[in-house]
Design an enzyme around this catalytic site. Structure first.
Site, PDB file in Angstrom:
ATOM      1  CB  CYS A 113      -2.600 130.311 -26.018  1.00 44.40           C
ATOM      2  SG  CYS A 113      -3.334 130.046 -24.252  1.00 44.40           S
ATOM      3  CG  HIS A 251       1.335 132.396 -25.833  1.00 41.11           C
ATOM      4  ND1 HIS A 251       0.194 133.489 -25.327  1.00 41.11           N
ATOM      5  CD2 HIS A 251       0.959 131.420 -25.181  1.00 41.11           C
ATOM      6  CE1 HIS A 251      -0.541 132.972 -24.791  1.00 41.11           C
ATOM      7  NE2 HIS A 251      -0.044 131.679 -24.256  1.00 41.11           N
ATOM      8  CG  ASN A 281      -1.254 132.339 -20.896  1.00 41.98           C
ATOM      9  OD1 ASN A 281      -1.927 132.984 -21.794  1.00 41.98           O
ATOM     10  ND2 ASN A 281      -0.965 131.121 -21.051  1.00 41.98           N
TER      11      ASN A 281
HETATM   12  O1  UT7 Z   1      -0.751 128.996 -23.037  1.00 40.46           O
HETATM   13  C1  UT7 Z   1      -0.305 127.717 -22.550  1.00 40.46           C
HETATM   14  C2  UT7 Z   1      -0.648 127.733 -21.062  1.00 40.46           C
HETATM   15  N1  UT7 Z   1       0.178 126.799 -20.260  1.00 40.46           N
HETATM   16  C3  UT7 Z   1       1.432 127.171 -20.040  1.00 40.46           C
HETATM   17  O2  UT7 Z   1       2.220 127.920 -20.665  1.00 40.46           O
HETATM   18  C4  UT7 Z   1       2.028 126.442 -18.989  1.00 40.46           C
HETATM   19  C5  UT7 Z   1       3.705 125.796 -19.424  1.00 40.46           C
HETATM   20  N2  UT7 Z   1       4.274 125.212 -18.205  1.00 40.46           N
HETATM   21  C6  UT7 Z   1       4.706 126.417 -17.237  1.00 40.46           C
HETATM   22  O3  UT7 Z   1       4.701 127.597 -17.373  1.00 40.46           O
HETATM   23  C7  UT7 Z   1       5.346 125.568 -15.977  1.00 40.46           C
HETATM   24  O4  UT7 Z   1       5.451 124.303 -16.059  1.00 40.46           O
HETATM   25  C8  UT7 Z   1       4.630 126.053 -14.703  1.00 40.46           C
HETATM   26  C9  UT7 Z   1       4.811 127.623 -14.324  1.00 40.46           C
HETATM   27  C10 UT7 Z   1       3.192 125.788 -14.679  1.00 40.46           C
HETATM   28  C11 UT7 Z   1       5.341 125.354 -13.576  1.00 40.46           C
HETATM   29  O5  UT7 Z   1       6.652 125.506 -13.334  1.00 40.46           O
HETATM   30  P1  UT7 Z   1       7.466 124.315 -12.896  1.00 40.46           P
HETATM   31  O6  UT7 Z   1       9.020 124.799 -13.096  1.00 40.46           O
HETATM   32  O7  UT7 Z   1       7.576 123.266 -14.171  1.00 40.46           O
HETATM   33  O8  UT7 Z   1       7.189 123.897 -11.875  1.00 40.46           O
HETATM   34  P2  UT7 Z   1       6.619 122.143 -11.410  1.00 40.46           P
HETATM   35  O9  UT7 Z   1       5.133 122.201 -12.096  1.00 40.46           O
HETATM   36  O10 UT7 Z   1       7.547 121.395 -11.757  1.00 40.46           O
HETATM   37  O11 UT7 Z   1       6.311 122.381  -9.747  1.00 40.46           O
HETATM   38  C12 UT7 Z   1       7.632 122.480  -8.900  1.00 40.46           C
HETATM   39  C13 UT7 Z   1       6.962 122.740  -7.570  1.00 40.46           C
HETATM   40  C14 UT7 Z   1       5.959 121.415  -7.217  1.00 40.46           C
HETATM   41  O12 UT7 Z   1       6.208 121.172  -5.999  1.00 40.46           O
HETATM   42  P3  UT7 Z   1       7.027 119.922  -5.636  1.00 40.46           P
HETATM   43  O13 UT7 Z   1       6.224 118.540  -6.143  1.00 40.46           O
HETATM   44  O14 UT7 Z   1       8.290 120.061  -6.350  1.00 40.46           O
HETATM   45  O15 UT7 Z   1       6.964 119.924  -4.269  1.00 40.46           O
HETATM   46  C15 UT7 Z   1       4.916 122.398  -7.305  1.00 40.46           C
HETATM   47  O16 UT7 Z   1       3.836 121.813  -6.455  1.00 40.46           O
HETATM   48  O17 UT7 Z   1       6.242 123.825  -7.478  1.00 40.46           O
HETATM   49  C16 UT7 Z   1       5.084 123.798  -6.831  1.00 40.46           C
HETATM   50  N3  UT7 Z   1       4.050 124.631  -7.600  1.00 40.46           N
HETATM   51  C17 UT7 Z   1       3.920 125.849  -6.630  1.00 40.46           C
HETATM   52  N4  UT7 Z   1       4.546 126.386  -5.574  1.00 40.46           N
HETATM   53  C18 UT7 Z   1       3.972 127.533  -5.292  1.00 40.46           C
HETATM   54  C19 UT7 Z   1       3.268 124.523  -8.574  1.00 40.46           C
HETATM   55  N5  UT7 Z   1       2.411 125.784  -8.557  1.00 40.46           N
HETATM   56  C20 UT7 Z   1       2.901 126.463  -7.496  1.00 40.46           C
HETATM   57  C21 UT7 Z   1       2.530 127.998  -7.030  1.00 40.46           C
HETATM   58  N6  UT7 Z   1       3.022 128.464  -6.144  1.00 40.46           N
HETATM   59  N7  UT7 Z   1       1.801 128.509  -7.845  1.00 40.46           N
END
Ligand code: UT7
Length: 324
Positions: A113, A251, A281
């Protein structure tokens, strides 16, 4: 002193739109979750187009905007981690497709990225040496080809896109003031794609083993820290304060990362360009796509100070400061 002036911008996002509601039918997710956690509403996905196709379209529109003939281009640098082929490079294909002169240097850089800012850094340095006069710099990625469409943790985040700029060697105060690129390979496991073309096929037990892998939470924290540091570095190098910035083009990975970066710098929200709601993204395509939109929307005026910042797989992070 010779500087790189951005004299034209262009971009291309594939016409096929995938909305959050469309993803609800593929994985266990919801528009509410994606919108509140990321800010993304829809993304563009290629339908038959390749990396070379969309990079070429972005390049042609940047050349048109600059009023520059492909024959005037003497350097092509492309940031991408999703090339159509292992080789030739995407840059070589673009050189041929736009009808640039035979013999000019054309190559890709791999920084995920951060790819566009890495490519900009390289091209700027060639221009500053006086060796090259007109460079084409492109950021392009098709993450739809490397994500697992069954994995809700990643498939909701990404889209396909390309953006390009034409740099011209000019004397004066306008142009790229500084670029800053960084990497820390110790963090490689936070974001990677193990599609290992040069290792044994036994390495990948199933196709799923080769898709992109991401530790979202870990990456989130590193992204906020590194983007903030890279922005501050660019300001410090040029003796400027956040209040001097006309527009921050970050970004476009996650609205919460962008907002946290803005808060760290003390930038008001109206000075931060955001279009990830429409594209998700797009990796290396993200910053030049946003820049092209901002230019076309009349948000960038001569003399404005524009700050760019990115982070991505590697890990890599980067910033650039431009007086428009
Ligand atoms: O260019 C670089 C590319 N990568 C990035 O920029 C990623 C950077 N990270 C992020 O943007 C965030 O960490 C995410 C958007 C990926 C995730 O957001 P978060 O607030 O950190 O959520 P989390 O990973 O802590 O997950 C929270 C909950 C989990 O469920 P439980 O364990 O609390 O029951 C996940 O399983 O949300 C769940 N979850 C979803 N639910 C519905 C994860 N993905 C999804 C989804 N839909 N797509």
């Amino acid at each position: 002193m010779m500087r790189s002036l951005i004299i034209g911008t262009g971009s291309h996002a594939p016409p096929r739109v995938i909305k959050n509601q469309d993803l609800e039918r593929i994985v266990d997710t919801s528009d509410e979750w994606i919108t509140s956690r990321t800010g993304i509403k829809e993304r563009r996905i290629v339908d038959g187009e390749t990396t070379n196709d969309i990079a070429t379209k972005a390049a042609k529109s940047a050349l048109k905007a600059a009023g520059v003939s492909p024959k005037e281009i003497d350097l092509i640098v492309v940031g991408t981690v999703t090339p159509e082929m292992l080789f030739p490079s995407t840059a070589c294909f673009v050189q041929s497709h736009i009808g640039a002169n035979r013999g000019i240097p054309a190559f890709d850089v791999s920084a995920a990225c951060s790819g566009f800012l890495y490519a900009l850094d390289v091209a700027d340095k060639y221009i500053r040496t006086g060796i090259h006069k007109k460079a084409l710099v492109i950021g392009v990625d098709l993450f739809s080809k490397i994500i697992d469409w069954k994995d809700r943790n990643t498939c909701v985040l990404f889209g396909d896109g390309a953006g390009a700029v034409v740099l011209s060697a000019e004397k004066g105060k306008r142009g790229i003031l500084s670029t800053h690129i960084h990497a820390d390979g110790h963090y490689w496991k936070t974001l990677y794609t193990p599609l290992a073309i040069c290792s044994s096929p036994l390495h990948h037990k199933t196709p799923e083993h080769s898709y992109m892998k991401m530790q979202g939470n870990e990456l989130f924290k590193i992204a906020v820290r590194t983007m903030g540091e890279a922005c501050q570095e660019a300001l410090d190098r040029n003796g400027l304060k956040a209040g001097d910035i006309s527009l921050l083009i970050p970004h476009q990975a996650n609205m919460r990362i962008i907002k946290a970066t803005g808060e760290r710098l003390g930038m008001p929200e109206e000075k931060i360009y955001i279009n990830l709601d429409k594209y998700g993204n797009t990796s290396a395509g993200s910053i030049p796509l946003a820049l092209d939109e901002a230019v076309k929307n009349g948000m960038v005026k001569s003399g404005d100070i524009i700050l760019f910042a990115a982070f991505g797989g590697g890990l890599t992070w980067a910033s650039a400061l431009v007086r428009w």
